[in-house]
Design an enzyme around this catalytic site. Structure first.
Site, mmCIF file in Angstrom:
data_model
loop_
_atom_site.group_PDB
_atom_site.id
_atom_site.type_symbol
_atom_site.label_atom_id
_atom_site.label_comp_id
_atom_site.label_asym_id
_atom_site.label_seq_id
_atom_site.Cartn_x
_atom_site.Cartn_y
_atom_site.Cartn_z
ATOM 1 C CD GLU A 76 -2.783 1.108 2.491
ATOM 2 O OE1 GLU A 76 -3.544 2.073 2.682
ATOM 3 O OE2 GLU A 76 -2.730 0.122 3.233
ATOM 4 C CG ASP A 77 1.632 2.893 3.237
ATOM 5 O OD1 ASP A 77 0.661 3.348 2.627
ATOM 6 O OD2 ASP A 77 1.599 2.558 4.438
#
Length: 731
Positions: A76-77
């Site tokens: 996600e990051d």
């Protein structure tokens, strides 16, 4: 600060053959992907995956789970892909990381849609590998432990989601410690002042009885030893959220709550459990109706224990929980306790793992056909609550339900047709109303009639998602059929003015190009929307036949909100409720629902009524479940910032019948800068009193402070917002 070596040491303590190279590689990749990121607290982001990995190590999970904890946010990051994770760490780790990754990289129509899809994906991954949810719960726990560093609005949203989804999910998996930690942390951020007041009151009560607590513990030790039983005995204060829920449910002050304090007795065998139960009942007087045998009848999350509440001489009542050490391990860690290392590999030790997976598959199956995000999340919340009421059919079949289930829930559990044709019920041989809550041990017989059909009113008291989804589907089909017929008549009447035939236009598929403009999936949906009142016949005909009302060149196509508002404005004056705005519309009438009386700060939802504009309800309003069974009538609303604006709420205050009580309550209200619109008090023969007051409040925080101040008054046993069963303006 937590170090990687601390995690490695923890894993080695229960798994000497740990793949150190795998975990160290996961640590390096996580540190690299999060190298320039900070948490809201200002700490390096790496602190978070390290904390998640340590929680998983405390659960004694395997190498793949610990590695997934270190890597759970890199998809996600970070910049790494699932395929790359698979190459570096294997398919097992890649699957776990993907399972806990939020679906945030795609476009969704709403926050609810994103949340619903995230949970769908997580459920699917969990049924394939339950370690996914263990990683996710560890992730959520650390986020909750550091929640004070994010804005207040996000605190409340995260805490509410945790309380509604993650804590019940931990409970369903038998993870008592995780459930308790998540609930208390959610309580702290959702109701901070109430949390602090309760914690102070509980600490004061325990401090005052500390000597008695130790005396009781030593007595238990001596009595079990005298019977030749080696027992481990500890005393503990019950969880704050659990205490709060019991105070509200039983409408009593803290002083009258029996089991704030609980002793846990751990023994070696099941016979020892029952021997200890006999010992404590001989030593102290048990409270009738408070003896529970979860060993003979385990909870659905496999929790096993004996519970009894005892009343000692000159001391507060206390609870004793008696279980084996193995039962205690399962009660604390749930599904995580069902794995053990054998020959260097983590393996499942019993069939309960498959039963846990079966529960999740059942939840997934129940919600599979639910397309509306809000409806899906509502069904998920219902399904996650534990079954703690056991009922029987007249033939002896056992049915387990969530607390609050009714004969209608029972009918739909037996068969959909039984539910659809239910007209009454006998419980233990007596006719009862269909909304009567079922109790443990009830024998339920459902009465049916061929001509009967579900009532929309049933949605107000049914609790199982199966029953609610079946009722919604039946009513929606019936109402759509009726709306379709009305819509046809309205369109035929409007088209007749222009000498056009609806049948010929349908045959020519003239309506097909307009479906997207009005947010309809097919022509029947479009016509049904006309009959339902969401689209004006004249507006649809104007779009269908431009010559009847040509819009200005370049005018935007009507949105769903615009289509609804155009109908409402034809029959209503302009304007909105104080502090409320319909998103995208500045002049659409909105009124605050009288049933729940939302205040600024409450999460709210708009409901398009028949001829009365938009009725605005708190999302927690009991009527919302009934009103919004048709998602098409929902419309987004929000609070506007307004200086010195106030709203009126109804409070129900229960007190002891003391002289001057009403005066003290009015003093508290006045000191809190709350005006009293009306107040009425009644006393009863049992020495108690009920006070109903309508008071003004500025917003949710102001109301919370007011409730805490009232609850702190000596003699006040309960204070709550008064909710009405129905909203006459929402029809």
């Amino acid at each position: 600060m937590l170090r990687f070596e601390d995690i490695l040491e923890k894993v080695e303590s229960y798994h000497p053959a740990v793949d150190e190279a795998l975990l160290r590689r996961a640590y390096v990749v996580s540190a690299h992907e999060h190298r320039n990121q900070l948490r809201s607290s200002g700490e390096p982001y790496l602190v978070h995956p390290l904390a998640v990995a340590m929680t998983l190590a405390e659960m004694k999970l395997d190498d793949a789970s610990i590695a997934a904890g270190l890597l759970h946010d890199v998809l996600e990051d970070g910049t790494v892909s699932k395929e790359r994770i698979g190459e570096l760490f294997g398919a097992d780790v890649a699957h776990l990381v993907d399972g806990v990754t939020k679906i945030g990289k795609y476009a969704f129509t709403s926050k609810e849609a994103q949340q619903a899809e995230t949970f769908r994906k997580m459920l699917l991954a969990m049924t394939d590998d339950l370690r996914v949810i263990l990683v996710k719960l560890a992730d959520r726990l650390h986020n909750m432990q550091t929640l004070e560093h994010v804005p207040e609005a996000k605190q409340r949203a995260t805490a509410a989601e945790t309380l509604e989804i993650y804590a019940p999910l931990a409970n369903r998996l038998g993870m008592g410690k995780m459930k308790g930690d998540l609930e208390d942390l959610s309580f702290r951020f959702l109701h901070p002042e109430e949390f602090e007041a309760l914690r102070a009151a509980v600490d004061e009560r325990i401090a005052a009885s500390a000597a008695n607590v130790e005396k009781i513990r030593l007595d238990l030790v001596a009595k079990t030893k005298a019977m030749g039983i080696e027992a481990e005995i500890t005393g503990r204060v019950k969880r704050y959220w659990s205490i709060r829920q019991k105070l509200i449910r039983q409408a009593i002050p803290l002083e009258q709550l029996y089991d704030v304090l609980a002793f846990r007795v751990l023994v070696d065998s099941i016979p020892d459990c029952y021997t200890v139960l006999g010992i404590v009942h001989q030593s102290w007087r048990p409270v009738p109706g408070r003896i529970k045998d979860y060993i003979a009848m385990p909870k659905r999350n496999f929790y096993q224990s004996l519970h009894t509440t005892l009343v000692p001489e000159g001391a507060p009542p206390f609870e004793v929980q008696i279980r084996t050490r193995e039962m205690d391990l399962i009660a604390e860690n749930g599904i995580a306790a069902h794995w053990k290392y054998k020959e260097g590999k983590l393996v499942r030790t019993d069939a309960r793992h498959e039963e846990h997976v079966g529960v999740l598959r059942q939840i997934l199956e129940t919600t599979r056909d639910v397309s509306d995000p809000k409806e899906f999340l509502s069904s998920l919340r219902i399904d996650l609550y534990p079954d703690d009421v056991y009922t029987f059919s007249p033939k002896g079949a056992v049915y387990a339900f969530s607390r609050g289930a009714t004969p209608v829930d029972f009918a739909y559990r037996v068969h959909t047709d039984v539910g659809h044709h239910c007209v009454g019920a006998r419980v233990n041989g007596r006719l009862v109303p269909l909304k009567s809550p079922l109790e443990n041990g009830d024998i339920v017989e459902i009465l049916t009639a061929p001509s009967a059909h579900p009532s929309r009113d049933w949605l107000a008291f049914t609790v199982t998602s199966r029953a609610r989804n079946k009722i919604r589907a039946f009513i929606h089909a019936a109402e759509k059929e009726q709306s379709l017929e009305i819509g046809r008549r309205l369109l035929e009447r409007e088209l007749k003015k222009w000498k056009k035939s609806l049948a010929k236009l349908l045959e020519a598929k003239a309506f097909d190009p307009l479906l997207g403009d009005f947010g309809a999936g097919k022509v029947d949906d479009l016509i049904a929307d006309v009959g339902y009142g969401k689209i004006a016949p004249r507006a649809l005909v104007a779009r269908l036949l431009p010559e009847t009302a040509a819009p200005p060149e370049g005018a935007p196509k009507p949105s769903r909100v615009a289509a609804i508002s155009s109908v409402v404005r034809r029959v209503l004056p302009f304007g909105a409720a104080t502090g409320i705005r319909v998103k995208g519309e500045n002049d659409l009438l909105a009124t605050l629902a009288k049933c729940c009386q939302p205040v600024p700060g409450d999460d709210v939802v708009g409901y398009v009524t028949r001829g009365r504009g938009v009725s605005v309800h708190a999302t927690t309003c009991p009527n919302v479940r009934t009103l919004l069974f048709d998602p098409g009538r929902e419309i987004p609303v929000e609070w506007e910032k307004a200086k010195n604006a106030t709203v009126t709420v109804d409070l129900e205050i229960r007190t002891e019948d003391r002289q001057g009580m009403l005066a003290r309550i009015t003093q508290v209200l006045s000191a809190a800068n709350s005006n009293i619109r009306s107040i009425e008090a009644r006393t009863s023969r049992d020495g108690n009193a009920s006070i109903e007051a309508s008071v003004t409040t500025q917003d949710r925080r102001h109301l919370d402070r007011l409730l805490v101040s009232l609850r702190a008054l000596p003699g006040v046993t309960d204070v709550r917002r008064k909710l009405r069963d129905t909203d006459a303006e929402a029809g």
